[in-house]
Design a protein around this motif. Structure first.
Motif, short mmCIF file in Angstrom:
data_model
loop_
_atom_site.label_atom_id
_atom_site.label_comp_id
_atom_site.label_asym_id
_atom_site.label_seq_id
_atom_site.Cartn_x
_atom_site.Cartn_y
_atom_site.Cartn_z
N THR A 81 60.91 53.35 37.13
CA THR A 81 60.16 52.37 36.35
C THR A 81 58.95 51.86 37.13
N GLU A 82 58.58 52.53 38.19
CA GLU A 82 57.49 52.01 39.02
C GLU A 82 56.16 52.00 38.28
N GLU A 83 55.92 53.02 37.47
CA GLU A 83 54.66 53.05 36.73
C GLU A 83 54.55 51.86 35.80
N MET A 84 55.63 51.53 35.09
CA MET A 84 55.61 50.36 34.22
C MET A 84 55.45 49.08 35.04
N THR A 85 56.12 49.03 36.19
CA THR A 85 55.98 47.86 37.06
C THR A 85 54.54 47.69 37.50
N HIS A 86 53.90 48.80 37.85
CA HIS A 86 52.50 48.74 38.25
C HIS A 86 51.61 48.21 37.13
N ARG A 87 51.90 48.61 35.93
CA ARG A 87 51.10 48.13 34.81
C ARG A 87 51.23 46.62 34.65
N ILE A 88 52.45 46.13 34.76
CA ILE A 88 52.66 44.69 34.65
C ILE A 88 51.96 43.95 35.78
N LEU A 89 52.11 44.46 37.01
CA LEU A 89 51.49 43.81 38.17
C LEU A 89 49.97 43.80 38.05
N LEU A 90 49.42 44.90 37.59
CA LEU A 90 47.96 44.97 37.49
C LEU A 90 47.43 44.07 36.38
N VAL A 91 48.19 43.90 35.33
CA VAL A 91 47.77 42.95 34.29
C VAL A 91 47.73 41.54 34.86
N ILE A 92 48.77 41.17 35.62
CA ILE A 92 48.80 39.84 36.22
C ILE A 92 47.67 39.67 37.22
N ALA A 93 47.47 40.69 38.07
CA ALA A 93 46.39 40.61 39.05
C ALA A 93 45.03 40.56 38.37
N SER A 94 44.90 41.28 37.27
CA SER A 94 43.63 41.28 36.55
C SER A 94 43.31 39.91 35.98
N PHE A 95 44.32 39.22 35.46
CA PHE A 95 44.10 37.87 34.96
C PHE A 95 43.64 36.94 36.08
N ALA A 96 44.21 37.12 37.27
CA ALA A 96 43.79 36.30 38.40
C ALA A 96 42.32 36.55 38.73
N LEU A 97 41.90 37.81 38.69
CA LEU A 97 40.50 38.14 38.96
C LEU A 97 39.59 37.64 37.85
N VAL A 98 40.08 37.68 36.61
CA VAL A 98 39.29 37.16 35.49
C VAL A 98 39.06 35.66 35.65
N ILE A 99 40.10 34.93 36.02
CA ILE A 99 39.94 33.50 36.26
C ILE A 99 38.97 33.26 37.41
N HIS A 100 39.08 34.10 38.43
CA HIS A 100 38.18 34.01 39.58
C HIS A 100 36.72 34.16 39.14
N ALA A 101 36.49 34.98 38.13
CA ALA A 101 35.13 35.23 37.66
C ALA A 101 34.49 33.97 37.12
N ALA A 102 35.27 33.05 36.55
CA ALA A 102 34.71 31.79 36.04
C ALA A 102 34.10 30.99 37.17
N SER A 103 34.75 30.99 38.31
CA SER A 103 34.20 30.27 39.46
C SER A 103 32.94 30.94 39.99
N ASP A 104 32.90 32.29 39.92
CA ASP A 104 31.67 32.99 40.30
C ASP A 104 30.50 32.52 39.43
N GLY A 105 30.75 32.41 38.12
CA GLY A 105 29.71 31.94 37.22
C GLY A 105 29.27 30.52 37.54
N ALA A 106 30.23 29.65 37.88
CA ALA A 106 29.89 28.27 38.22
C ALA A 106 29.01 28.21 39.46
N ILE A 107 29.34 29.05 40.46
CA ILE A 107 28.54 29.06 41.69
C ILE A 107 27.12 29.54 41.41
N LEU A 108 26.99 30.54 40.55
CA LEU A 108 25.65 31.02 40.19
C LEU A 108 24.84 29.93 39.52
#
Length: 367
Positions: A81-108
């Motif tokens: 089930t590692e491939e499915m686990t990777h998909r779940i982990l990457l979705v979670i990590a992607s959301f973290a990076l998406v939230i991070h992008a809001a702060s990038d916009g604020a700094i700009l």
């Protein structure tokens, strides 16, 4: 609208275009993989993990370790089930990076009114370039191209939101939950990037196949290191007063780099000693000076791990260890030595000794 904001969104288009250019060039793909390895490690050590430690403390470090180990634990417990686990982990990590992008916009948004705004904007743009390539390269293999496009589009939208709602961007970001999320994202990304790119140079083709791709590995690693140096320079060569804006990215990145330099000055002699002792022991057991070089190659990644470990300790407990103001020459000698070894070996081969054999993947993500 600020031109840097437009560029920060357009940069997100670079990753898919690069992927199309190299899809039929295996050696270029190998070099690009090495570049992504270095870029992701830079993203983790300079941004995600330091911010997580700043907001979540020691518990965030444990969360990062859990994010790193969880896929293997899931594979052992649930089997295949590692491939499915990777998909779940990457979705979670992607959301973290998406939230991070809001702060990038604020700094700009604030950089446009800051006297040193060009340095801030340059750092953000370089940072976005690395994020875009890393996200696409990792997500496309697990979540398909559609998933990659969704995440890149989300990064662009959140950047715009952060830019236009800059007054509110810093408030939500300082809650501990955001730190734990960042920590889990850091561990997850580190796990996924440890997967080999494909069978181009990690299959069962033997040493000949590896030697054929050594040059692109070296070039990709070198360009990755140059990218990280440029990112550090954009944040560090010109000190912007932190009081001007208290948003996380620039101030925390600059603080992180300061801490890493201070820890390097403190433990630089120990790191050099690690390399020398390893080389001497290897030479005494071998029959040529090549043995000494092999000893250096084995010790170098562990010295990097030790440096990063001390840096993390200083971020968590900044007043415990002494501050050293001398020793730049020794630290730079060690840093140059490790950099040369990293480029010579290639990124994946360099960091492989840090992984226990039971954690090393025998399969890859196919691109």
């Amino acid at each position: 609208m600020d031109i840097t904001l437009i560029l920060s969104v357009l940069i997100l288009l670079v990753a898919p275009l690069l992927a199309r250019l190299i899809v039929r060039a295996p050696r270029l793909k190998v070099g690009f993989d090495s570049f992504v390895v270095i870029t992701v490690l830079g993203l983790i050590t300079l941004t995600l993990l330091p911010e997580a430690l700043a907001h979540g403390g020691v518990l965030a470090l444990l969360v990062a370790v859990a994010g790193f180990i969880m896929p293997w634990a899931a594979e052992k417990l649930f089997h295949k089930t590692e491939e499915m686990t990777h998909r779940i982990l990457l979705v979670i990590a992607s959301f973290a990076l998406v939230i991070h992008a809001a702060s990038d916009g604020a700094i700009l948004a604030f950089a446009s009114d800051d006297i040193d705004g060009y340095f801030l904007a340059a750092g953000i743009l370089l940072h976005r370039f690395g994020v875009a390539i890393s996200v696409w390269w990792l997500l496309r293999s697990v979540l398909s191209s559609a998933g990659g496009y969704v995440v890149l589009a989300s990064l662009g939208v959140m950047t715009l939101i952060g830019y236009f709602l800059a007054a509110f961007a810093g408030d939500w970001y300082n809650i501990p939950l955001a730190g734990y999320w960042q920590a889990f994202a850091a561990g997850s990304l580190l796990h996924v990037v440890m997967h080999p790119l494909g069978n181009e140079y990690h299959g069962q083709e033997g040493e000949d196949k590896v030697s054929d791709t050594l040059l692109p590995q070296r070039l990709g690693t070198a360009f990755g290191i140059l990218f990280i140096i440029a990112l550090i320079a954009a944040h560090y060569l010109h000190h912007t007063p932190v009081s001007t804006h208290e948003y996380h990215d620039h101030s925390n990145s600059q603080h992180t780099i300061d801490m890493m330099v201070e820890s390097g000055l403190l433990v630089g002699p120990i790191l050099i000693l690690m390399l020398l002792i390893s080389a001497v022991i290897a030479r005494s057991r071998g029959s040529s000076w090549r043995s000494a070089l092999t000893g250096l190659e084995k010790a170098a990644p562990w010295s990097v791990f030790a440096w990063l470990g001390v840096s993390g300790f200083m971020i968590l407990w900044p007043d415990v260890l002494p501050v050293v103001e001398k020793g730049y020459v020794i630290f730079l000698i060690w840093l140059a030595t490790v950099t040369i070894i990293t480029v010579s070996m290639g990124a994946r081969a360099f960091f492989k000794p840090l992984l226990p054999k039971w954690l090393v993947h025998q399969h890859s993500h196919s691109h």
